[in-house]
Design an enzyme around this catalytic site. Structure first.
Site, mmCIF file in Angstrom:
data_model
loop_
_atom_site.group_PDB
_atom_site.id
_atom_site.type_symbol
_atom_site.label_atom_id
_atom_site.label_comp_id
_atom_site.label_asym_id
_atom_site.label_seq_id
_atom_site.Cartn_x
_atom_site.Cartn_y
_atom_site.Cartn_z
ATOM 1 N N GLU A 169 0.839 -0.621 0.225
ATOM 2 C CA GLU A 169 0.517 -0.227 -0.025
ATOM 3 C C GLU A 169 0.761 1.177 -0.459
ATOM 4 O O GLU A 169 1.563 1.496 1.308
ATOM 5 C CB GLU A 169 -1.462 -0.050 0.876
ATOM 6 C CG GLU A 169 -1.904 -1.692 0.714
ATOM 7 C CD GLU A 169 -2.885 -1.204 0.004
ATOM 8 O OE1 GLU A 169 -2.525 0.022 -1.207
ATOM 9 O OE2 GLU A 169 -3.841 -2.020 -0.273
ATOM 10 N N CYS A 199 -1.586 9.478 2.007
ATOM 11 C CA CYS A 199 -1.028 8.681 1.273
ATOM 12 C C CYS A 199 -1.795 9.285 -0.124
ATOM 13 O O CYS A 199 -1.511 9.233 -2.461
ATOM 14 C CB CYS A 199 -0.984 7.793 0.821
ATOM 15 S SG CYS A 199 -1.829 6.521 1.650
#
Length: 521
Positions: free
Chosen positions: A219, A253
């Site tokens: 991720e 993110c």
């Protein structure tokens, strides 16, 4: 606050052996064991709720409100969701679109745990991004070593305290530390590695995992574009994209890394950004309990260098304070996609804006800067946002909003290409740590039908095999579909069973199918 105590490197191999040995006892496989661990984790976190809120305040300057919303409450709800659905997730699945012949073998997918796994968390959402994957690992029946980020030490300490107190100590172990300790855990052989963080470290982990053919879930992040057309609701676009940069001081993110906007509406958009910031932070961002800090001096300096090296014009913000790690939300108009603010992921409250002539130019630039970002945020009409979707790639998309898709705990989340691989959250968390194991059971009574697969091979057997297995195409040599009622009736859309042997086989297979479904009612 006391410093974080790192795990001695020499102890890490023994910790790895411990969780591997526990998995091999098969005691983590029963559903009731998994449910009990999840329930205990829920109450362990609930009991330490105040400590977790204070830990994120210390680590990131994150308000209690924001921490509960995006960290503590998130994980608690994730656990509740998983406990309510785990039995359903773990059931065998029947194979889809199985031929009548194959139904007799009861083809199914069994859900098996991957094994002993390694989970490496991130600092920006230290609780959610560490314990979220752990919920999936426990639900799947895995054992795990958990490595929290050393950049959020207070959060790491509280999570270790909870895990040691409430979970099976032979199955779930925390390793604390930085590069040496992380290197040591990566030197062990895992059944799966789950990593959340940046692409630089992600490449190191993927390379290390490849040495032992260990599967990985990565991720990562990316240079996420927002695209604002001249037909977009400019006020909503400004408010929603500003919110995405204020949350966790832009250390998210999936927040937009830059905004591509039609030049006709740029002035109005900037005015709406100013109005929204004044509304959200009426007394300014500095010394504001609703606005946190950059995680450490190294990250702060990186952001400052990006801003100082930019050739753009600061339109809003720009104030910084190294002593307190304060970095004001800063809007910069840039004139080139090669500007320092677009060259890499900022992971902070920098908001570069690049004016474009039209939507086609925006799409071209977005695909050039980063062809596989983690998030994509188009603002405009339905036709315009549909065009963006059809001509770009990204891990996820929020239309007319900033990363709303990533705020839904039960919606599958993950990257693509450079922004990662694999997904989790909700059911996907269970799937991420689960091996889908194909299983068939061949009954003894069907042996006479299987005789065609045994040597010696003859033309008669080949003819029978073709009659039993060959699919009947519903298309011609030019790729056009043939609409035939007879094809549908006799071919049943896919299989053509011809001849006396084929008709007899169909009857037998139907009988087997009936028995199969009755036994599964």
């Amino acid at each position: 606050m006391s410093s974080l105590t790192y795990t001695p490197v020499e102890e890490i191999p023994a910790l790895h052996k411990r969780v591997v040995a526990k998995f091999n006892t098969h005691t983590t496989r029963p559903i009731e064991y998994r449910l009990k661990q999840l329930r205990k984790l829920y109450w362990g976190l609930k009991d330490e709720e105040t400590a977790l809120l204070n830990a994120c305040l210390s680590d990131l300057g994150k308000s209690h409100y924001e921490t509960y919303l995006t960290e503590v409450g998130w994980v608690l709800n994730d656990i509740v969701f998983m406990t309510q659905n785990l039995e359903r997730f773990a059931k065998d699945e029947k194979a889809a679109d199985t031929s009548l012949m194959n139904l007799a073998m009861s083809p199914r997918i069994r859900k098996d745990p991957m094994g002993a796994v390694l989970i490496i968390g991130a600092f920006n959402f230290p609780i959610q991004l560490t314990l979220g994957p752990l919920v999936g690992a426990i639900a799947a029946g895995c054992t795990a070593v958990i490595k929290p980020s050393e950049s959020a030490p207070e959060s790491a300490k509280i999570m270790e305290k909870v895990i040691k107190k409430v979970l099976d100590p032979e199955a779930y172990v925390v390793v604390q530390g930085a590069v040496p300790e992380t290197t040591a855990v990566l030197d062990q052989k895992w059944d799966l590695i789950f990593y959340t963080g940046g692409p630089t470290v992600g490449k190191i982990i993927a390379k290390k995992a490849a040495e032992t053919l260990t599967p990985v879930v990565l991720e990562l992040g990316g240079r996420n574009p927002a695209i604002v057309t001249k037909n977009a609701d400019i006020r909503l676009a400004a408010r929603r994209l500003l919110w995405a940069k204020l949350l966790n001081v832009g250390q998210v993110c999936v927040s937009q890394n830059y905004i591509l906007i039609d030049k006709e509406v740029l002035p109005a958009f900037v005015q709406q950004l100013k109005a929204a910031l004044a509304e959200f932070h009426p007394r300014g961002s500095q010394n504001n309990g609703d606005y946190g800090k950059v995680v450490n001096e190294r990250s702060w300096q990186r952001l400052k260098d990006m801003l100082d090296n930019s050739k753009g014009k600061v339109l809003l913000g720009g104030k910084t304070d190294k002593a307190t790690l304060f970095f004001e939300p800063t809007v910069v108009e840039v004139t080139s996609q090669d500007d320092s603010l677009l060259a890499s992921e900022s992971f902070g409250p920098l908001i570069p804006i690049l004016a474009v002539n039209n939507l086609d130019e925006a799409i071209r630039i977005a695909n050039t800067i980063d062809s596989t970002p983690l998030g994509l945020y188009p603002f405009g009409t339905s036709a315009e946002t549909s065009k963006v979707l059809s001509q770009t790639r990204s891990g996820g998309v929020s239309i007319n909003d900033g990363f709303f898709h990533a705020s839904i705990p039960t919606l599958e989340f993950g990257g693509v290409g450079g922004s990662g691989n694999g997904s989790y959250r909700g059911k996907a968390s269970f799937d991420a740590f689960t091996h889908r194991r194909a299983v068939t059971t061949t009954p003894g009574w069907i042996e006479s039908l299987l005789a065609v697969r045994y040597p010696p091979f003859t033309n008669a057997k080949l003819k029978q095999i073709k009659a039993m297995t060959d699919g009947k195409p519903n298309f011609d040599r030019n790729g056009n579909v043939k609409n035939s009622l007879l094809l549908f009736i006799f071919g049943f859309g896919a299989k053509s069973l011809v001849g006396a042997g084929g008709r007899w086989l169909t009857v037998v297979a139907i009988a087997a199918a009936v028995r199969h479904y009755k036994s599964n009612l």
